[in-house]
Design a protein around this motif. Structure first.
Motif, PDB file in Angstrom:
ATOM      1  N   PHE A  44       0.036   3.072  11.620  1.00 21.68           N
ATOM      2  CA  PHE A  44       0.484   2.245  10.491  1.00 21.68           C
ATOM      3  C   PHE A  44       1.784   2.788   9.917  1.00 21.68           C
TER       4      PHE A  44
ATOM      5  N   ALA B   6       2.562   0.673   0.281  1.00 19.95           N
ATOM      6  CA  ALA B   6       1.241   0.298   0.797  1.00 19.95           C
ATOM      7  C   ALA B   6       1.289   0.379   2.330  1.00 19.95           C
TER       8      ALA B   6
ATOM      9  N   PHE C 294       0.540  -0.726   6.213  1.00 18.22           N
ATOM     10  CA  PHE C 294       0.362  -1.934   7.034  1.00 18.22           C
ATOM     11  C   PHE C 294       0.447  -1.542   8.505  1.00 18.22           C
ATOM     12  N   SER C 295      -0.311  -2.276   9.316  1.00 13.20           N
ATOM     13  CA  SER C 295      -0.249  -2.066  10.771  1.00 13.20           C
ATOM     14  C   SER C 295       0.784  -3.016  11.350  1.00 13.20           C
TER      15      SER C 295
ATOM     16  N   VAL D  68       1.181  -9.717   5.974  1.00 13.58           N
ATOM     17  CA  VAL D  68       0.818  -9.144   4.669  1.00 13.58           C
ATOM     18  C   VAL D  68       0.007 -10.136   3.847  1.00 13.58           C
ATOM     19  N   ARG D  69      -1.198  -9.711   3.461  1.00 10.84           N
ATOM     20  CA  ARG D  69      -2.024 -10.539   2.565  1.00 10.84           C
ATOM     21  C   ARG D  69      -1.783 -10.108   1.133  1.00 10.84           C
TER      22      ARG D  69
ATOM     23  N   GLY E  28      -2.390  -7.461  -4.476  1.00 14.12           N
ATOM     24  CA  GLY E  28      -2.120  -6.634  -5.654  1.00 14.12           C
ATOM     25  C   GLY E  28      -0.638  -6.391  -5.835  1.00 14.12           C
ATOM     26  N   HIS E  29      -0.295  -5.215  -6.412  1.00 11.39           N
ATOM     27  CA  HIS E  29       1.077  -4.941  -6.836  1.00 11.39           C
ATOM     28  C   HIS E  29       2.101  -5.022  -5.701  1.00 11.39           C
ATOM     29  N   VAL E  30       1.924  -4.157  -4.699  1.00 10.05           N
ATOM     30  CA  VAL E  30       2.946  -4.065  -3.647  1.00 10.05           C
ATOM     31  C   VAL E  30       3.000  -5.362  -2.846  1.00 10.05           C
TER      32      VAL E  30
ATOM     33  N   VAL F  63      -4.490  -8.082  13.279  1.00  9.83           N
ATOM     34  CA  VAL F  63      -3.105  -7.570  13.286  1.00  9.83           C
ATOM     35  C   VAL F  63      -2.927  -6.380  14.247  1.00  9.83           C
TER      36      VAL F  63
ATOM     37  N   LEU G   6     -10.261   2.098  10.606  1.00  9.71           N
ATOM     38  CA  LEU G   6     -10.758   2.107   9.224  1.00  9.71           C
ATOM     39  C   LEU G   6      -9.636   1.846   8.227  1.00  9.71           C
ATOM     40  N   GLU G   7     -10.015   1.227   7.106  1.00  7.41           N
ATOM     41  CA  GLU G   7      -9.050   0.996   6.030  1.00  7.41           C
ATOM     42  C   GLU G   7      -9.434   1.848   4.829  1.00  7.41           C
ATOM     43  N   ARG G   8      -8.540   2.691   4.395  1.00  8.37           N
ATOM     44  CA  ARG G   8      -8.750   3.489   3.188  1.00  8.37           C
ATOM     45  C   ARG G   8      -7.502   3.413   2.330  1.00  8.37           C
ATOM     46  N   ARG G   9      -7.623   3.740   1.048  1.00  8.29           N
ATOM     47  CA  ARG G   9      -6.438   3.794   0.196  1.00  8.29           C
ATOM     48  C   ARG G   9      -5.577   4.953   0.654  1.00  8.29           C
ATOM     49  N   MET G  10      -4.297   4.723   0.829  1.00 13.83           N
ATOM     50  CA  MET G  10      -3.386   5.765   1.326  1.00 13.83           C
ATOM     51  C   MET G  10      -2.363   6.109   0.242  1.00 13.83           C
TER      52      MET G  10
ATOM     53  N   PRO H 282      -5.914   5.917  11.597  1.00 18.50           N
ATOM     54  CA  PRO H 282      -7.039   5.053  11.221  1.00 18.50           C
ATOM     55  C   PRO H 282      -7.964   4.663  12.374  1.00 18.50           C
TER      56      PRO H 282
HETATM   57  C1  LIG Z   1      -4.220   1.581   8.116  1.00 19.42           C
HETATM   58  C2  LIG Z   1      -4.131   0.336   7.252  1.00 19.42           C
HETATM   59  C3  LIG Z   1      -3.559  -0.800   7.778  1.00 19.42           C
HETATM   60  C4  LIG Z   1      -3.463  -1.960   6.988  1.00 19.42           C
HETATM   61  N1  LIG Z   1      -2.875  -3.059   7.536  1.00 19.42           N
HETATM   62  C5  LIG Z   1      -2.742  -4.163   6.773  1.00 19.42           C
HETATM   63  C6  LIG Z   1      -2.094  -5.322   7.294  1.00 19.42           C
HETATM   64  O1  LIG Z   1      -1.656  -5.346   8.452  1.00 19.42           O
HETATM   65  N2  LIG Z   1      -1.956  -6.392   6.467  1.00 19.42           N
HETATM   66  C7  LIG Z   1      -2.429  -6.394   5.173  1.00 19.42           C
HETATM   67  O2  LIG Z   1      -2.273  -7.391   4.461  1.00 19.42           O
HETATM   68  N3  LIG Z   1      -3.062  -5.321   4.668  1.00 19.42           N
HETATM   69  C8  LIG Z   1      -3.222  -4.212   5.430  1.00 19.42           C
HETATM   70  N4  LIG Z   1      -3.842  -3.119   4.913  1.00 19.42           N
HETATM   71  C9  LIG Z   1      -4.356  -3.198   3.539  1.00 19.42           C
HETATM   72  C10 LIG Z   1      -3.204  -3.021   2.568  1.00 19.42           C
HETATM   73  O3  LIG Z   1      -2.657  -1.735   2.717  1.00 19.42           O
HETATM   74  C11 LIG Z   1      -3.701  -3.187   1.119  1.00 19.42           C
HETATM   75  O4  LIG Z   1      -4.102  -4.523   0.928  1.00 19.42           O
HETATM   76  C12 LIG Z   1      -2.561  -2.846   0.177  1.00 19.42           C
HETATM   77  O5  LIG Z   1      -2.478  -1.430   0.109  1.00 19.42           O
HETATM   78  C13 LIG Z   1      -2.772  -3.394  -1.178  1.00 19.42           C
HETATM   79  O6  LIG Z   1      -1.692  -2.926  -1.962  1.00 19.42           O
HETATM   80  P1  LIG Z   1      -1.334  -3.612  -3.342  1.00 19.42           P
HETATM   81  O7  LIG Z   1      -0.441  -2.677  -4.088  1.00 19.42           O
HETATM   82  O8  LIG Z   1      -0.839  -4.996  -3.115  1.00 19.42           O
HETATM   83  O9  LIG Z   1      -2.758  -3.717  -4.033  1.00 19.42           O
HETATM   84  P2  LIG Z   1      -3.281  -2.874  -5.300  1.00 19.42           P
HETATM   85  O10 LIG Z   1      -2.582  -3.401  -6.508  1.00 19.42           O
HETATM   86  O11 LIG Z   1      -3.199  -1.425  -4.993  1.00 19.42           O
HETATM   87  O12 LIG Z   1      -4.797  -3.295  -5.275  1.00 19.42           O
HETATM   88  C14 LIG Z   1      -5.238  -4.644  -5.377  1.00 19.42           C
HETATM   89  C15 LIG Z   1      -6.732  -4.692  -5.099  1.00 19.42           C
HETATM   90  O13 LIG Z   1      -6.998  -4.362  -3.728  1.00 19.42           O
HETATM   91  C16 LIG Z   1      -7.829  -3.217  -3.650  1.00 19.42           C
HETATM   92  N5  LIG Z   1      -7.339  -2.404  -2.542  1.00 19.42           N
HETATM   93  C17 LIG Z   1      -6.073  -2.017  -2.358  1.00 19.42           C
HETATM   94  N6  LIG Z   1      -5.958  -1.334  -1.201  1.00 19.42           N
HETATM   95  C18 LIG Z   1      -7.184  -1.285  -0.671  1.00 19.42           C
HETATM   96  C19 LIG Z   1      -7.710  -0.723   0.506  1.00 19.42           C
HETATM   97  N7  LIG Z   1      -6.958  -0.077   1.414  1.00 19.42           N
HETATM   98  N8  LIG Z   1      -9.025  -0.854   0.733  1.00 19.42           N
HETATM   99  C20 LIG Z   1      -9.809  -1.513  -0.129  1.00 19.42           C
HETATM  100  N9  LIG Z   1      -9.362  -2.088  -1.266  1.00 19.42           N
HETATM  101  C21 LIG Z   1      -8.071  -1.971  -1.529  1.00 19.42           C
HETATM  102  C22 LIG Z   1      -7.714  -2.542  -4.980  1.00 19.42           C
HETATM  103  O14 LIG Z   1      -8.874  -1.785  -5.307  1.00 19.42           O
HETATM  104  C23 LIG Z   1      -7.539  -3.716  -5.910  1.00 19.42           C
HETATM  105  O15 LIG Z   1      -8.768  -4.306  -6.206  1.00 19.42           O
HETATM  106  C24 LIG Z   1      -3.967  -1.959   5.671  1.00 19.42           C
HETATM  107  C25 LIG Z   1      -4.548  -0.802   5.148  1.00 19.42           C
HETATM  108  C26 LIG Z   1      -4.630   0.336   5.931  1.00 19.42           C
HETATM  109  C27 LIG Z   1      -5.251   1.564   5.358  1.00 19.42           C
END
Ligand SMILES: Cc1cc2nc3c(=O)[nH]c(=O)nc-3n(C[C@H](O)[C@H](O)[C@H](O)COP(=O)(O)OP(=O)(O)OC[C@H]3O[C@@H](n4cnc5c(N)ncnc54)[C@H](O)[C@@H]3O)c2cc1C
Ligand code: FES
Length: 282
Positions: free
Chosen positions: A48, A59, A61-62, A77-78, A81-83, A126, A242-246, A268
């Motif tokens: 990622f 944030a 993304f893969s 990108v879905r 939230g903020h980013v 993705v 796996l998806e975790r907060r990074m 991941p």
């Molecule tokens: C390895 C990896 C690859 C990813 N690939 C993609 C991708 O290809 N496309 C895509 O759209 N998203 C992907 N994601 C998820 C994406 O990173 C999160 O949706 C993004 O971090 C949200 O950021 P934000 O600032 O918009 O949301 P925030 O404002 O930080 O949060 C909004 C809401 O989402 C929740 N949230 C945020 N991140 C996560 C998370 N990782 N797990 C569970 N709940 C979460 C928060 O608790 C909150 O409720 C990936 C995540 C990981 C770890």
């Protein structure tokens, strides 16, 4: 910027195209602006990148595309939230920051010569699309290739154009399913109605010559692992992303801990054999 600095310092990337693909999801085509970074940047499918949007943060993304496209990066990108909201407000020509690539991708060298079963749920398509494109580029190096992709309903199936092209290929099998469909006519031609594990039944799979790569929500993992084990897959050959907060992406902050493992450097992509004894991993 030398590519080995890109894990610490974001490298600028221009948004060259934004294409809506569903109500809350859009495809972003980016190009690294630094010549050296664009030339040297590569990744393994399943790794990622951290994307920074001005005044919103970073944030993970893969990449959707396969590696080696001369500084080109495609992200799906879905907006949650903020980013992601900030990214959805961006326009063509705007600049974002890219750090990475991070983590462990799919073990593509080890998978050579084997049949490959890809199981994607929702946005899990993705990283598996990136892997699939790579496998198809090296088609002779792998055995049979099957992509099974499930979504809630027909309108939630992402990458329709790409799926139509894949459906026409004779060197792989594509199987789609949706949990429900209001009207049968709304489905893609080859789309089943039912859950993803249902697709596994009735398809000939020789598990001892096959790797299964699974990517989707935790509920998918909980129901698919037993099915794969029942078909004879060893836990080592069940690969899960796996998806975790990074935060740092560098193994320093422990935001992404999965038991003793860190999702940003040990994952991941994990083998089920490494996760099965960790409480809360799935
Ligand atoms: C390895 C990896 C690859 C990813 N690939 C993609 C991708 O290809 N496309 C895509 O759209 N998203 C992907 N994601 C998820 C994406 O990173 C999160 O949706 C993004 O971090 C949200 O950021 P934000 O600032 O918009 O949301 P925030 O404002 O930080 O949060 C909004 C809401 O989402 C929740 N949230 C945020 N991140 C996560 C998370 N990782 N797990 C569970 N709940 C979460 C928060 O608790 C909150 O409720 C990936 C995540 C990981 C770890
Ligand atoms: S994101 Fe900091 S240790 Fe994984």
């Amino acid at each position: 910027m030398p590519v080995d600095q890109m894990t610490n310092i974001p490298s600028p990337a221009e948004i060259v195209e934004i294409k809506p693909i569903s109500g809350d999801t859009a495809l972003f085509r980016l190009r690294l602006m630094n010549e050296e970074a664009a030339r040297d940047f590569t990744f393994v499918p399943g790794q990622f990148v951290q994307v920074s949007a001005p005044a919103a943060g970073e944030a993970p993304f893969s990449p959707l595309n396969p590696p080696g496209n001369d500084g080109a990066l495609e992200l799906c990108v879905r907006k949650v939230g903020h980013v992601t909201s900030q990214l959805h407000k961006a326009r063509q020509g705007d600049v974002v920051g890219i750090r990475g690539p991070f983590g462990t991708g799919f073990p593509i060298a080890e998978m050579a010569g084997k049949d490959i079963l890809l199981l994607a749920g929702g946005l899990g398509i993705v990283p598996l699309h990136s892997l699939l494109c790579h496998l198809l580029e090296q088609r002779d190096a792998y055995g049979s290739i099957t992509l099974m992709y499930g979504a809630r309903e027909p309108s939630a199936l992402l990458l329709r154009d790409e799926l139509r092209e894949l459906a026409c290929r004779r060197d792989m099998r594509l199987m789609l399913t949706v949990d429900f469909a209001a009207e049968e006519s709304a489905c893609e031609p080859s789309c089943n109605i039912g859950l993803l594990p249902d697709l596994l039944r009735g398809v000939p799979i020789t598990a001892d010559n096959c790797y299964a790569a699974v990517c989707g929500p935790p509920a998918l993992y909980r129901c698919i692992i037993g099915e794969l084990q029942g078909l004879g897959f060893s836990d080592r050959r069940i690969l899960l992303s796996l998806e975790r907060r990074m935060k740092c992406g560098l193994g320093r902050c422990a935001h992404c801990a999965v038991g003793q493992l860190l999702c940003c450097i040990d994952g991941p992509v994990f083998r089920y054999s490494d996760l099965k004894t960790i409480e809360g991993a799935l």
